[in-house]
Design an enzyme around this catalytic site. Structure first.
Site, PDB file in Angstrom:
ATOM      1  N   LYS A 110     -43.143  -7.805   5.415  1.00 29.58           N
ATOM      2  CA  LYS A 110     -43.117  -8.452   6.946  1.00 29.58           C
ATOM      3  C   LYS A 110     -44.223  -9.365   7.102  1.00 29.58           C
ATOM      4  CE  LYS A 110     -41.502  -3.867   9.046  1.00 29.58           C
ATOM      5  NZ  LYS A 110     -40.075  -4.236   9.075  1.00 29.58           N
ATOM      6  N   LYS A 120     -31.601   6.900   8.277  1.00 25.69           N
ATOM      7  CA  LYS A 120     -32.866   6.988   7.510  1.00 25.69           C
ATOM      8  C   LYS A 120     -34.123   7.213   8.446  1.00 25.69           C
ATOM      9  CE  LYS A 120     -35.232   2.975   5.991  1.00 25.69           C
ATOM     10  NZ  LYS A 120     -35.479   2.427   7.426  1.00 25.69           N
ATOM     11  N   HIS A 142     -27.696   1.110   6.860  1.00 24.64           N
ATOM     12  CA  HIS A 142     -27.148   0.003   7.551  1.00 24.64           C
ATOM     13  C   HIS A 142     -26.948  -1.220   6.712  1.00 24.64           C
ATOM     14  CE1 HIS A 142     -31.098  -1.621   8.610  1.00 24.64           C
ATOM     15  NE2 HIS A 142     -30.598  -2.856   8.657  1.00 24.64           N
ATOM     16  N   GLU A 176     -38.906 -10.489   5.746  1.00 30.24           N
ATOM     17  CA  GLU A 176     -38.684 -10.609   7.098  1.00 30.24           C
ATOM     18  C   GLU A 176     -40.063 -11.223   7.873  1.00 30.24           C
ATOM     19  OE1 GLU A 176     -37.242  -6.614   9.067  1.00 30.24           O
ATOM     20  OE2 GLU A 176     -38.601  -5.767   7.440  1.00 30.24           O
ATOM     21  N   HIS A 205     -32.864   1.019   1.361  1.00 30.12           N
ATOM     22  CA  HIS A 205     -31.771  -0.263   1.386  1.00 30.12           C
ATOM     23  C   HIS A 205     -31.731  -0.754   0.310  1.00 30.12           C
ATOM     24  CE1 HIS A 205     -31.972   0.676   5.678  1.00 30.12           C
ATOM     25  NE2 HIS A 205     -33.085  -0.017   5.778  1.00 30.12           N
ATOM     26  N   ASP A 257     -39.947   2.338   3.664  1.00 32.52           N
ATOM     27  CA  ASP A 257     -39.178   1.861   4.547  1.00 32.52           C
ATOM     28  C   ASP A 257     -37.807   1.178   4.015  1.00 32.52           C
ATOM     29  OD1 ASP A 257     -38.610   1.537   7.260  1.00 32.52           O
ATOM     30  OD2 ASP A 257     -39.225  -0.778   7.102  1.00 32.52           O
ATOM     31  N   LYS A 310     -23.500  -4.157   5.718  1.00 34.92           N
ATOM     32  CA  LYS A 310     -23.434  -5.522   5.872  1.00 34.92           C
ATOM     33  C   LYS A 310     -22.319  -6.195   5.307  1.00 34.92           C
ATOM     34  CE  LYS A 310     -28.467  -5.988   6.317  1.00 34.92           C
ATOM     35  NZ  LYS A 310     -28.748  -6.419   7.643  1.00 34.92           N
TER      36      LYS A 310
HETATM   37  C1  BG6 Z   1     -34.750  -0.647   8.786  1.00 36.67           C
HETATM   38  C2  BG6 Z   1     -36.482  -0.918   8.611  1.00 36.67           C
HETATM   39  O1  BG6 Z   1     -34.331   0.087   8.298  1.00 36.67           O
HETATM   40  O2  BG6 Z   1     -34.407  -2.046   8.428  1.00 36.67           O
HETATM   41  C3  BG6 Z   1     -37.202  -1.898   9.316  1.00 36.67           C
HETATM   42  O3  BG6 Z   1     -37.019   0.408   8.930  1.00 36.67           O
HETATM   43  C4  BG6 Z   1     -36.565  -3.223   9.012  1.00 36.67           C
HETATM   44  O4  BG6 Z   1     -38.470  -1.674   9.124  1.00 36.67           O
HETATM   45  C5  BG6 Z   1     -34.873  -3.172   9.102  1.00 36.67           C
HETATM   46  O5  BG6 Z   1     -36.996  -4.246   9.836  1.00 36.67           O
HETATM   47  C6  BG6 Z   1     -34.153  -4.590   8.562  1.00 36.67           C
HETATM   48  O6  BG6 Z   1     -33.068  -4.416   8.824  1.00 36.67           O
HETATM   49  P1  BG6 Z   1     -32.314  -5.948   8.795  1.00 36.67           P
HETATM   50  O7  BG6 Z   1     -30.831  -5.445   8.614  1.00 36.67           O
HETATM   51  O8  BG6 Z   1     -33.094  -6.652   9.791  1.00 36.67           O
HETATM   52  O9  BG6 Z   1     -32.699  -6.495   7.458  1.00 36.67           O
END
Ligand code: BG6
Length: 498
Positions: free
Chosen positions: A351, A159, A189, A227, A251, A246, A193
């Site tokens: 964030k 992505k 991704h 985050e 996700h 994002d 998980k």
């Molecule tokens: C990414 C985003 O796809 O996923 C990031 O671009 C984000 O901004 C990240 O920090 C979060 O992934 P995870 O697995 O750490 O929750």
């Protein structure tokens, strides 16, 4: 490769293949791809006769491998690879030095692909910014490198798949002119998980949940990714993207489809994705006049996290001082079907929040009548929480009696960790790379899903694109304006992870 300690790992063995990483000098390669390949090799999930071919420009093979080794030390210290194991891994690696725009690079790549036992399987992993995807697919197409006449040929892309509906449709069209849809693996991704996959197993292999999994028992659902990190070195991307694109469009909406979908007829890529797309098609379009009540945007200001002082988003390197990009987004969706009518799905992410926690909270309706309480606290609504990270697992929040001569209630939490030993949990990239090698596209987004999710958020993107200001929250706090209002009629309100 005989000496790298092989510990047994569950999972279908993979065929030997050429794993080509385009953009092998970048961050994703050293942070995620190489550590995952090494772990897969260790536990026998990557065939020891496979080859790893890095395509990058202007480096020697030694320089490239040194950078990968440093990446292992910096980003995957738990793998503890020793010198001998590293040199065994590097014996599998070769490099093509070239520019992705030049024909010669693809000719050199063709020469580098090795038949293994007479079959030339290849995965082309595009670890490059999306603007290169069509160029790469074009190069592979022209030289016939995507032909599957002697082995599989699969292309993996990351992505963002477009920045809005139109650009996503264009990207899909361009790629589908050069490759078959079945060769395109759009990686998300979050779907790799293990705890996200566990959600499906919980839903569809236990009989006690499914009867409750609907509007009759569930008040609302929260799907979140909090985050504590900021935008790190990605100002350039983030300024154009913001949190809605994002995290939510990709996700979190993908996770929503897994929470909301009907049981598929079988656990195959198309059967699962057919059910997911039905969910997206049932998401109610948000009318322009409702956007202010159904969507929240905010940006982090300065503050503190764990005693560290944090600068405001607008003070980050590469961010414009008057930027209105949102670093927090929350959206309230409705799914118009029999199962979910009237149940809000609230997706939110941000964030520089106090913690890094990602979870799915299923909040049930409150008990219809309070038998016990007359003067103390009424029982709280039950919640079933799927923790995606950290501490993957499930928690059921119930009401119980307080000890002693009373019938006052107290909150009780029943926890089931997903794994007693966190080390057993595979990294999302290991899971997804393994799936690409075995040709299982169940956890990858199909073109129609990507376009449908863009079309759902398009009205919000349009409403936000000309805004001249954005709400602020202090870094390290949950004080995000508008969030409590988003949960106004929801039992228990906003669940702030702790
Ligand atoms: C990414 C985003 O796809 O996923 C990031 O671009 C984000 O901004 C990240 O920090 C979060 O992934 P995870 O697995 O750490 O929750």
């Amino acid at each position: 490769m005989k000496n790298i300690e092989v510990s047994a790992c569950l999972g279908e063995p993979t065929e030997p293949a050429n794993i080509v990483i385009l953009g092998a000098g970048g961050d994703l390669t050293k942070r995620k791809l190489i550590p995952s390949l090494i772990k897969m090799l260790r536990c026998g999930l990557l065939h020891s006769e496979s080859r790893v071919i890095g395509v990058l420009k202007g480096r020697s093979r030694e320089g490239w491998l040194d950078a990968l080794h440093q990446g292992m030390l910096d980003y995957a210290p738990d793998i503890k690879i020793n010198d001998q194991q590293w040199s065994e891994f590097t014996a599998m690696c070769s490099m093509v030095d070239g520019d992705l725009q030049e024909e010669k690079t693809y000719q050199d790549l063709e020469a580098a692909l090795e038949p293994i036992h007479g079959v030339t399987n290849a995965v082309f992993y595009c670890a490059v910014p999306p603007r290169w995807y069509t160029t790469i697919a074009g190069g592979l197409h022209r030289l016939g490198l995507a032909h599957e006449d002697n082995g599989f040929r699969r292309v993996v892309i990351e992505k963002p798949f477009g920045m809005n509906l139109e650009s996503a449709q264009q990207l899909n069209r361009e790629l589908q002119e050069l490759l078959n849809e079945s060769q395109i693996y759009r990686i998300d991704h979050y779907l790799g998980k293990e705890s996200v996959q566990n959600l499906l197993v919980y839903r569809f292999s236990n009989s006690i949940l499914e009867p409750l999994w609907n509007r009759n028992f569930i008040d609302h659902i929260q799907i979140s990714a909090a985050e504590s990190i900021g935008i790190e070195y990605r100002a350039n991307y983030y300024e154009k993207s913001g949190a809605l694109r994002d995290m939510i469009q990709s996700h979190l909406m993908q996770v929503m489809t897994l929470v909301a979908m009907e049981p598929p007829v079988e656990f195959t890529a198309d059967a699962v994705r057919d059910e997911k797309i039905k969910v997206l098609r049932a998401v109610r379009q948000i009318e322009t006049e409702n956007i202010k009540n159904q969507a929240v945007a905010a940006q982090y200001g300065s503050g503190h996290i764990d005693d560290e002082s944090i600068k405001a988003y607008v003070a980050e390197d590469g961010v414009s001082v008057d930027s209105v990009a949102e670093t927090f987004a929350g959206v309230r969706f409705h799914i118009d079907n029999w199962r979910w009518q009237g149940v809000p799905f609230i997706l939110w992410t941000g964030k520089r929040l106090p913690e890094r926690v990602s979870e799915i909270v299923i909040r049930f309706r409150k008990p219809p009548f309070n038998l016990f309480d007359t003067h103390s606290n009424p029982p709280l609504p039950n919640s079933l929480v799927f923790r995606l990270h950290p501490d993957e697992g499930i928690a059921l929040r119930m009401n119980a009696k307080m000890p002693g001569l009373t019938t006052d209630t107290q909150r009780m939490v029943m926890r089931a960790p997903y794994s007693e030993n966190g080390e057993d949990v595979s990294d999302a990239y290991e899971v997804l790379l393994h799936d690409v090698l075995t040709g299982d596209a169940t956890l990858f987004s199909r073109a129609d899903e990507v376009e449908e999710s863009w079309s759902i958020i398009e009205p919000i993107l349009n409403a936000w694109k000309d805004r001249i200001s954005v709400e602020r929250y202090r870094s390290g706090t949950w004080d995000v304006p508008g969030m409590d209002a988003l949960f106004e009629d929801c039992e228990g309100g906003w669940h702030k992870p702790s």
